[in-house]
Design a protein around this motif. Structure first.
Motif: not given
Length: 451
Positions: A178-185, A354-360
């Motif tokens: 799984x790969x998560x991250x905000x826009x432009x991360x 890079x994520x926008x919040x700790x929950x992510x």
């Protein structure tokens, strides 16, 4: 004497310029020698100051008392080997009785400052032996992958770790990720590196890109199947489930279970089959999983449940059939509906940009590596591509993929387009493309000037 002074000034100026502009060159020319001398000269005092020494054994103390000699000094871990790498130093230490690997790990930051290195990490190799890796400069600031990497079947290099080692994506060890991250991360660049690394291998690539294909369709010549909307994605995933069942029928027919067959030759997955019978492995790349999980009507909900069910089945059963999942998204939490947490539990590899919040960040690492959550939310916005990766073992590292432009990835896929396998189950989803027409290189006179 004046010429010697001028030469010394020039050498110092060159070293300062290299350290500022080309830290990797500075390390290979000047830094490695200075760092090795610092480590060897300061080693005993640094270990004592960091609390990594133990008192001398009792027999030595007794001998000193009997002979009226000096009291033996505390003993630091013994250096078994000091190895120079292109990014730093690697020390292999033999711990003294009573010491623990946690003591070295807890002192890594103090060791980094004491030896004037950029970073320091440690890991246990075996009982009583610890490897201390120290980097001489910020290897993630300007990623340069080594020329020679350790490649194996279904194991490709995709990024560089903060300790200077190469980060590999090994599908036979970690089948789903799984790969998560905000826009432009940096998720798209990471995905391009993955596709470009898989392109030369004997593997089928299957893409699901519900952003109308803007990310994956330029690479279509190397893909055996592509879907650019949820309806097509549902049909494609059903076809993959059917293909998985056909592969299991083949494995069952070739198991050769009898008294005369050794246990090591009994087939349990595609890698136990002979090469002439082995089906081609399949890597499924999902660009934005939220587009598959969201719905706005009852019909959309039925399609969504069908998609998530198929993904869960592939994650639970696909490894032995050679089907591996790479799922990307900005968020991957329970708010996406039922079945999401079940799917996430099957994704062993986790990478968080890079994520926008700790929950992510908690969605990625909260259940496997809680220490990595803080590292993920501290990634600055001006370093796209920097990510934290980990797996179910609890270990994690900071990594950064080298910047790969879309044109570079397209060129790599076009170069290896002849390796694209034709899978009968996925034939209806094979992208229809015209012949590849080579574009001649422009003349020097007509080439635009560099900006």
């Amino acid at each position: 004497m004046s010429w010697l002074l001028v030469a010394l000034v020039l050498v110092v100026a060159a070293a300062g310029l290299l350290r500022w502009r080309r830290p990797a060159w500075y390390w290979l020319t000047f830094g490695v020698t200075l760092a090795a001398l610092r480590v060897l000269i300061r080693y005993g005092s640094v270990m004592d100051a960091c609390g990594l020494t133990v008192p001398a054994p009792r027999w030595r103390l007794a001998l000193a008392r009997v002979t009226n000699g000096p009291v033996p000094a505390p003993r630091a871990p013994r250096i078994l080997r000091l190895r120079v790498t292109r990014t730093g130093l690697v020390l292999r230490l033999k711990l003294r009785p009573g010491q623990d690997t946690f003591d070295v790990a807890a002192s890594c930051d103090r060791l980094r400052h004491s030896f004037a290195m950029y970073g320091a990490t440690s890991r246990e190799l075996r009982s009583g032996v610890v490897e201390l890796r120290m980097t001489g400069y910020d290897v993630l600031k300007r990623v340069q992958m080594p020329a020679h990497v350790d490649t194996r079947p279904m194991r490709v290099p995709v990024a560089l770790r903060e300790d200077g080692a190469v980060h590999y994506r090994d599908y036979r060890v970690v089948p789903h990720a799984l790969t998560v991250g905000a826009t432009e991360s940096g998720k798209s660049v990471y995905q391009r590196n993955l596709v470009a690394a898989l392109a030369p291998l004997n593997v089928a690539l299957v893409g699901i890109d519900c952003k109308r294909g803007v990310e994956l369709f330029p690479l279509a010549r190397r893909f055996s199947a592509l879907a650019d909307n949820p309806d097509t994605a549902a049909e494609l995933l059903d076809a993959l489930v059917s293909h998985m069942q056909d592969v299991y029928e083949l494995i069952r027919a070739e198991q050769r279970i009898s008294v005369a067959v050794p246990d090591a030759e009994i087939a349990a997955d595609i890698w136990d089959l002979s090469e002439d019978l082995r089906p081609v492995p399949v890597v499924v790349l999902v660009d934005e999983v939220a587009e598959l999980a969201l719905y706005a009507s009852k019909e959309d909900e039925k399609r969504r449940d069908r998609i998530i069910t198929a993904l869960v089945r592939l994650a639970q059963l696909g490894r032995a059939a050679g089907i591996y999942l790479e799922i990307c998204g900005q968020r991957f939490g329970s708010e996406l509906g039922k079945g999401i947490t079940m799917l996430r539990a099957q994704l062993t590899g986790r990478t968080a940009h890079r994520v926008n919040d700790e929950t992510s960040a908690n969605m990625a690492f909260g259940d496997i590596a809680p220490d990595a959550v803080l590292a993920a939310i501290q990634i600055p916005t001006d370093t796209p591509g920097v990510a934290v990766t980990g797996d179910s073992s609890g270990g994690w590292h900071r990594i950064r993929a080298p910047h790969t432009s879309l044109r570079q990835a397209v060129n790599t896929c076009n170069k290896h387009a002849d390796r694209t396998p034709d899978l009968p189950a996925l034939a209806p989803f094979r992208p229809a493309l015209g012949p590849l027409v080579p574009v001649p290189a422009p003349a020097v006179e007509s080439a635009p000037a560099a900006a």
